[in-house]
Design an enzyme around this catalytic site. Structure first.
Site: not given
Length: 459
Positions: A272, A274-275, A277, A322, A395
């Site tokens: 997740a 750095p948050g 999305k 994890d 990406c």
């Protein structure tokens, strides 16, 4: 007694570049930290950013150009001297607003402070470059002397040859050139409006009031996106502190289009931080439902909490966990309506924002990343309920991390199938570049390069 260098755009840029080369930092992170603690004004911050990103982007080409004036290897030089030469060569080649004599003078003055014995050497090398004709003419001659077309194009794009060769093999030389060339050019910043607190029209009004007309405009690709043209840090704006917007590339926003999270759903975000999305999904859900957000680093888990708090979101539940081992620690198998796996990847779609990636990665990295991505995706299958969906995204433009990995997943997981995302079909006007999901190429809409695919689990 050695003089202490004054803090200038060039001195900050040099400090960033030397630390990046030593392997102690990523350029985008270190540059943001250095600028946050510097007294530079907006104009000098812009120059510093361009020097760091441009020099890293063009490093292979700059090195080849400089080497024509050196009797020994550029790599054998002192680190400060090497980066002063590279940075100045970039100015001579790309920054017309800085006179050549001023750029060379600044380089020599920096060298007098950081490596005094080399100042005459630096002056001689740079003036020698200028005596050989215009930078563009010299670079054209340099490229003409490379006979292999793959090698020549890789040099022209200032990339390791293996990256260009791999993408050319998959998509063809012309397509590979377009997608990589686009990432050597700056584009406006994009921010996402927080629909929980405002709308795009109100955000634009506040931005125009603070920054002036023309500094912000609506995106034609994403209805929640605004383009910004400014030299200051977005996070210094009042509207950012008020939680009205989040800095995010439009390609990343389209990943959430693929998830299409609904109010009241239970969602798992496996990687997740750095948050961006994660918070986007929560906003799309109207802050109604439940999102488990996993990451393996405590400081990143904290950053997710901080982002959610700033945006007024309380349905996100960050966990230090994890995702490869989550099935053993979360008694939540087959309960999620949607699972987002935005997997760690080689990053060849974000070279514009992380120019040093091209020099950090190797073919061995691709192999190790494929193993990690497979572990994560295979584990994701355990969490989604029958009738639910996984969105796998990266990406990168590298097929082995994208559609080829999904092919293997489908062979071993017959209960899943790839489904189209109608809204993405419309936004991308039918462009795919792959038969398994969507590969967003950087030159289409001036976004980062992203791959995304929706996998639905059959009932």
């Amino acid at each position: 007694m050695q003089r202490r260098p004054s803090i200038t755009a060039r001195s900050v840029a040099l400090a960033v570049l030397t630390r990046v080369e030593s392997g102690n930092a990523y350029a985008n992170i270190l540059l943001a930290e250095q600028l946050a603690n510097s007294p530079l004004d907006a104009r000098d911050r812009g120059l510093c950013t361009e020097l760091v990103y441009g020099t890293l982007q063009q490093m292979r080409l700059l090195d080849a150009w400089l080497q024509t004036c050196l009797q020994r290897s550029l790599q054998s030089l002192d680190s400060n001297v090497r980066w002063i030469l590279r940075m100045t060569a970039y100015q001579l080649l790309h920054l017309d607003r800085i006179p050549d004599y001023a750029a060379i003078h600044a380089a020599v003055e920096m060298c007098k402070i950081l490596a005094p014995r080399a100042s005459g050497f630096v002056n001689g090398v740079l003036r020698n470059l200028m005596r050989r004709g215009s930078p563009r003419q010299q670079l054209d001659r340099l490229l003409q002397n490379v006979t292999d077309p793959i090698e020549r194009q890789a040099l022209s794009l200032s990339l390791p040859t293996w990256i260009y060769a791999g993408l050319s093999q998959r998509y063809g030389a012309e397509a590979a050139t377009r997608m990589l060339e686009a990432q050597n050019h700056p584009v406006p910043l994009s921010v996402r409006v927080n629909l929980l607190r405002t709308n795009r029209e109100e955000l634009l009004q506040r931005l125009h009031h603070q920054l002036g007309e023309g500094a912000a405009e609506s995106s034609a690709l994403c209805e929640e996106a605004v383009h910004l043209r400014l030299s200051q840090d977005v996070r210094s704006l009042d509207v950012y502190g008020d939680g009205w917007m989040t800095l995010q590339d439009e390609g990343a926003m389209l990943v959430v289009e693929a998830v299409d999270p609904q109010a009241g759903e239970r969602v798992l975000d496996m990687c997740a931080a750095p948050g961006g999305k994660t918070t986007h999904m929560a906003e799309r859900m109207g802050n109604q439902g439940w999102i488990d957000a996993l990451d393996v680093h405590l400081h990143k888990v904290r950053s997710i909490k901080e982002a959610a708090s700033r945006l007024g979101i309380d349905i996100i539940h960050p966990r230090l966990l994890d995702a490869r081992k989550a099935s053993n620690q979360l008694p939540l198998q087959e309960v999620y309506d949607a699972v987002l796996l935005d997997a760690p990847c080689s990053g060849f779609g974000v070279l514009r924002h992380r120019p040093d990636i091209r020099w950090r990665r190797s073919p061995a990295d691709i192999e190790s990343l494929k193993v990690l991505q497979q572990e994560l995706l295979w584990n994701a299958a355990r969490f989604v309920r029958p009738g639910g969906r996984i969105v796998y995204s990266t990406c990168t433009l590298w097929a082995e991390e994208n559609e080829l990995l999904v092919e293997r997943f489908l062979l071993e997981h017959k209960e899943f199938q790839v489904v189209a995302v109608p809204r993405l079909e419309r936004l991308l006007a039918g462009r795919h570049l792959t038969q398994l999901g969507y590969l967003l190429s950087p030159e289409w809409y001036a976004t980062d390069g992203f791959y995304m695919v929706r996998l639905e689990k059959q009932v």
